[in-house]
Structure formats: structure tokens, C-alpha cells
Design a protein around this motif. Structure first.
Motif, PDB file in Angstrom:
ATOM      1  N   ALA A  33       0.830  -1.196   0.000  1.00 57.77           N
ATOM      2  CA  ALA A  33       0.000   0.000   0.000  1.00 57.77           C
ATOM      3  C   ALA A  33       0.870   1.254   0.000  1.00 57.77           C
ATOM      4  O   ALA A  33       1.918   1.297   0.642  1.00 57.77           O
ATOM      5  CB  ALA A  33      -0.899   0.016   1.231  1.00 57.77           C
ATOM      6  N   SER A  52      -4.052   0.394  -2.003  1.00 56.07           N
ATOM      7  CA  SER A  52      -3.568  -0.838  -1.398  1.00 56.07           C
ATOM      8  C   SER A  52      -2.950  -1.751  -2.460  1.00 56.07           C
ATOM      9  O   SER A  52      -2.992  -1.470  -3.650  1.00 56.07           O
ATOM     10  CB  SER A  52      -4.710  -1.555  -0.692  1.00 56.07           C
ATOM     11  N   ASN A  54      -3.979  -4.493  -3.556  1.00 61.70           N
ATOM     12  CA  ASN A  54      -4.950  -5.094  -4.472  1.00 61.70           C
ATOM     13  C   ASN A  54      -5.622  -4.056  -5.363  1.00 61.70           C
ATOM     14  O   ASN A  54      -6.552  -4.381  -6.099  1.00 61.70           O
ATOM     15  CB  ASN A  54      -6.017  -5.870  -3.685  1.00 61.70           C
ATOM     16  N   SER A  56      -7.311  -1.353  -4.458  1.00 60.53           N
ATOM     17  CA  SER A  56      -8.409  -0.571  -3.875  1.00 60.53           C
ATOM     18  C   SER A  56      -7.887   0.786  -3.428  1.00 60.53           C
ATOM     19  O   SER A  56      -6.722   0.916  -3.040  1.00 60.53           O
ATOM     20  CB  SER A  56      -9.042  -1.303  -2.699  1.00 60.53           C
ATOM     21  N   HIS A  58      -8.658   4.716  -1.436  1.00 56.77           N
ATOM     22  CA  HIS A  58      -9.385   5.399  -0.368  1.00 56.77           C
ATOM     23  C   HIS A  58      -9.042   6.880  -0.431  1.00 56.77           C
ATOM     24  O   HIS A  58      -7.919   7.241  -0.773  1.00 56.77           O
ATOM     25  CB  HIS A  58      -8.988   4.824   0.990  1.00 56.77           C
ATOM     26  N   TYR A 101       0.207  -4.851   2.829  1.00 60.35           N
ATOM     27  CA  TYR A 101      -0.615  -5.020   1.639  1.00 60.35           C
ATOM     28  C   TYR A 101      -1.791  -4.040   1.617  1.00 60.35           C
ATOM     29  O   TYR A 101      -2.124  -3.466   0.579  1.00 60.35           O
ATOM     30  CB  TYR A 101      -1.133  -6.451   1.599  1.00 60.35           C
ATOM     31  N   TYR A 102      -2.398  -3.879   2.787  1.00 61.35           N
ATOM     32  CA  TYR A 102      -3.571  -3.012   2.879  1.00 61.35           C
ATOM     33  C   TYR A 102      -3.213  -1.652   3.459  1.00 61.35           C
ATOM     34  O   TYR A 102      -2.243  -1.499   4.194  1.00 61.35           O
ATOM     35  CB  TYR A 102      -4.638  -3.661   3.753  1.00 61.35           C
ATOM     36  N   CYS A 103      -4.008  -0.659   3.127  1.00 59.54           N
ATOM     37  CA  CYS A 103      -3.846   0.659   3.717  1.00 59.54           C
ATOM     38  C   CYS A 103      -4.030   0.550   5.226  1.00 59.54           C
ATOM     39  O   CYS A 103      -4.845  -0.237   5.700  1.00 59.54           O
ATOM     40  CB  CYS A 103      -4.861   1.633   3.136  1.00 59.54           C
ATOM     41  N   SER A 104      -3.276   1.331   5.964  1.00 59.70           N
ATOM     42  CA  SER A 104      -3.338   1.248   7.418  1.00 59.70           C
ATOM     43  C   SER A 104      -3.184   2.638   8.017  1.00 59.70           C
ATOM     44  O   SER A 104      -3.082   3.632   7.293  1.00 59.70           O
ATOM     45  CB  SER A 104      -2.231   0.332   7.941  1.00 59.70           C
TER      46      SER A 104
END
Length: 120
Positions: A33, A52, A54, A56, A58, A101-104
Motif C-alpha cells: 500500500a 492498497s 490489491n 483498492s 481510499h 498489503y492493505y492501507c493502514s
């Protein structure tokens, strides 16, 4: 060693556009991300957008419909297209990654920032 370098900032009139670029030296850039943040004088740093691993995306409410985050994984670059700029968008803009991997909410690696000034 993770390095992030922003570019593309500058002075623009209200209603104008800029595209910020974030060049990343990180293995498997496509997996992680990438976030964009900004900090205006006298204000706390705030999250603007995130992409992110994948794909996605935000956005902060204040920039929805005006800013678009994208990435070119072949070039290890992320971008922030900013349209309809307002004086309140004036800030130093940073890109960052947490190597997740994901936004945090936590980011460990930051660029040096690029100044965006919106003024007539």
C-alpha cells in the motif's frame, strides 16, 4: 533500504491541477500500500489518499471527486492527480508506505515532501 521521493509540487491558481509523483525504491512495490498525506502550516498531518496492494483506493472526504490516486507498478511509481485545487489544499504533500498489503494507520517510510501552493 526503502526510499520514497516526491515531485510535481508547485504554485497553481485555484481551480487548477497538479500531478504529484512518488518514486519508490522498494522490492515488490506492486504488493504494498502507498499513501499520500499532507501537512499545512500549523496543522496536523492528515491522510489524503491510499492505494492498497490489491488496487483498492481510499480518499479523505475533503478531496473526494477532485483527487485521484494511481500507480504504475512497472515503474515503481505512485501518482496523485489533483484537480479543482482550492487554497485549503495548500500543504506539503508526502507519500509513505508501511510495507503492508492493505492501507493502514501506521506508516514507517516517508518521502521528503513536495510543496503545493494554491493561490491567485
Amino acid at each position: 533500504q526503502v526510499q520514497l521521493v516526491e515531485s510535481g509540487g508547485g504554485l497553481v491558481q485555484p481551480g487548477g491541477s497538479l500531478r504529484l509523483s512518488c518514486a519508490a525504491s522498494v522490492f515488490r512495490f506492486d504488493y504494498y500500500a502507498i499513501g499520500w498525506f499532507r501537512q499545512a502550516p500549523g496543522k496536523e498531518r492528515e491522510g489524503v489518499s491510499c492505494s492498497s496492494g490489491n488496487g483498492s483506493t481510499h480518499y479523505a472526504e475533503s478531496v473526494k471527486g477532485r483527487f485521484t490516486i494511481s500507480r504504475d507498478n512497472r515503474k515503481n511509481r505512485a501518482y496523485l492527480q489533483m484537480n479543482g485545487l482550492k487554497p485549503e489544499d495548500t500543504a506539503v504533500y508526502y507519500c509513505a508506505t508501511s510495507l503492508l498489503y492493505y492501507c493502514s494507520d501506521e506508516y514507517d517510510y516517508w518521502g521528503q515532501g513536495t510543496q503545493v501552493t494554491v493561490s491567485s
